[in-house]
Design a protein around this motif. Structure first.
Motif, short mmCIF file in Angstrom:
data_model
loop_
_atom_site.label_atom_id
_atom_site.label_comp_id
_atom_site.label_asym_id
_atom_site.label_seq_id
_atom_site.Cartn_x
_atom_site.Cartn_y
_atom_site.Cartn_z
N ALA A 138 4.21 3.99 -3.31
CA ALA A 138 4.24 4.98 -3.20
C ALA A 138 2.47 4.38 -4.45
O ALA A 138 3.49 3.67 -5.17
CB ALA A 138 3.90 6.24 -3.73
N CYS A 139 1.53 4.71 -4.55
CA CYS A 139 0.87 4.57 -5.79
C CYS A 139 1.21 5.70 -7.15
O CYS A 139 1.85 6.99 -6.67
CB CYS A 139 -0.61 5.25 -5.12
N LEU A 140 0.64 5.49 -8.03
CA LEU A 140 1.08 6.34 -8.98
C LEU A 140 1.06 7.43 -9.04
O LEU A 140 1.26 8.64 -9.13
CB LEU A 140 0.67 5.83 -10.51
N SER A 141 -0.56 8.12 -8.48
CA SER A 141 -1.08 9.16 -8.06
C SER A 141 0.17 9.80 -7.39
O SER A 141 0.34 11.10 -7.95
CB SER A 141 -2.66 9.50 -7.85
N CYS A 142 0.31 9.77 -6.38
CA CYS A 142 1.18 10.37 -5.43
C CYS A 142 2.26 10.15 -5.23
O CYS A 142 2.62 12.00 -5.66
CB CYS A 142 0.69 8.84 -3.53
N ASN A 143 3.16 9.70 -6.56
CA ASN A 143 4.24 10.40 -7.46
C ASN A 143 4.35 10.65 -8.19
O ASN A 143 5.57 11.54 -7.92
CB ASN A 143 4.80 8.18 -8.16
N SER A 200 0.73 -0.99 -0.17
CA SER A 200 -0.39 0.10 0.11
C SER A 200 0.77 0.94 -0.21
O SER A 200 2.20 0.93 0.41
CB SER A 200 -0.82 -0.05 0.99
N CYS A 201 0.35 2.23 -0.48
CA CYS A 201 0.64 3.86 -0.57
C CYS A 201 1.27 3.73 0.79
O CYS A 201 0.38 4.29 1.54
CB CYS A 201 0.23 4.45 -1.64
N ILE A 202 2.26 4.42 1.13
CA ILE A 202 2.48 5.11 2.16
C ILE A 202 2.12 6.41 2.54
O ILE A 202 1.69 6.57 3.91
CB ILE A 202 4.27 5.02 2.57
N TYR A 203 2.21 6.97 1.84
CA TYR A 203 0.92 8.38 1.87
C TYR A 203 0.19 8.47 1.89
O TYR A 203 -0.81 9.30 2.30
CB TYR A 203 1.66 9.16 0.28
N CYS A 204 -1.05 7.54 1.01
CA CYS A 204 -2.88 7.50 0.89
C CYS A 204 -3.11 6.42 1.46
O CYS A 204 -4.54 5.81 1.47
CB CYS A 204 -2.69 7.93 -0.24
N GLY A 205 -2.74 4.93 1.43
CA GLY A 205 -2.55 3.59 1.59
C GLY A 205 -3.40 3.41 0.35
O GLY A 205 -4.19 2.63 0.46
#
Ligand SMILES: [Zn+2]
Length: 133
Positions: A63-68, A32-37
């Protein structure tokens, strides 16, 4: 002999080692993305490579692609603070991760997300040894 052979193989195949390393990063957070889950689909450099950030475990988070993509070349902690999904527990987890304290980082992520499942068997093993000591 067998161990020496394995080390030699990894030195010979840096791509293989890199792939294993990437997998282990995702396993720490249960993918899971460390920022948003959300599901992590990429590895993000907390301190961007353009600012001298290294490709070490301490500087690389799932990280998910969106956050990255959204974070781009910004400092992760400054960027994260402005997000709608900002969670101080996750911010603390990111700090712990940067300091190389993955155990604390994972605990904080679990606190932020009670559904969080540990996918890393080695981590579970470490934990039971820790409790026994
Ligand atoms: Zn995300």
């Amino acid at each position: 002999m067998h161990i020496n052979d394995a080390v030699f193989l990894e030195d010979l195949c840096p791509k293989f080692r890199f792939r294993q390393w990437r997998k282990s990063i995702h396993r720490f957070t249960g993918k899971s993305c460390i920022y948003c889950g959300k599901p992590s689909e990429s590895i993000d450099h907390v301190l961007p490579r353009s600012q001298g950030g290294l490709s070490t475990t301490e500087n690389c988070v799932p990280a998910c692609l969106s956050c990255n993509g959204d974070k781009s070349d910004e400092n992760a902690l400054y960027w994260y603070r402005r997000q709608k999904f900002y969670d101080p527990r996750r911010a603390m987890a990111i700090r712990a991760w940067l300091e190389g304290d993955l155990r604390l980082a994972i605990r904080l992520l679990q606190w932020a997300n009670p559904d969080f499942k540990i996918a890393n068997k080695n981590y579970e093993k470490d934990e039971s040894e820790y409790n026994a000591a």
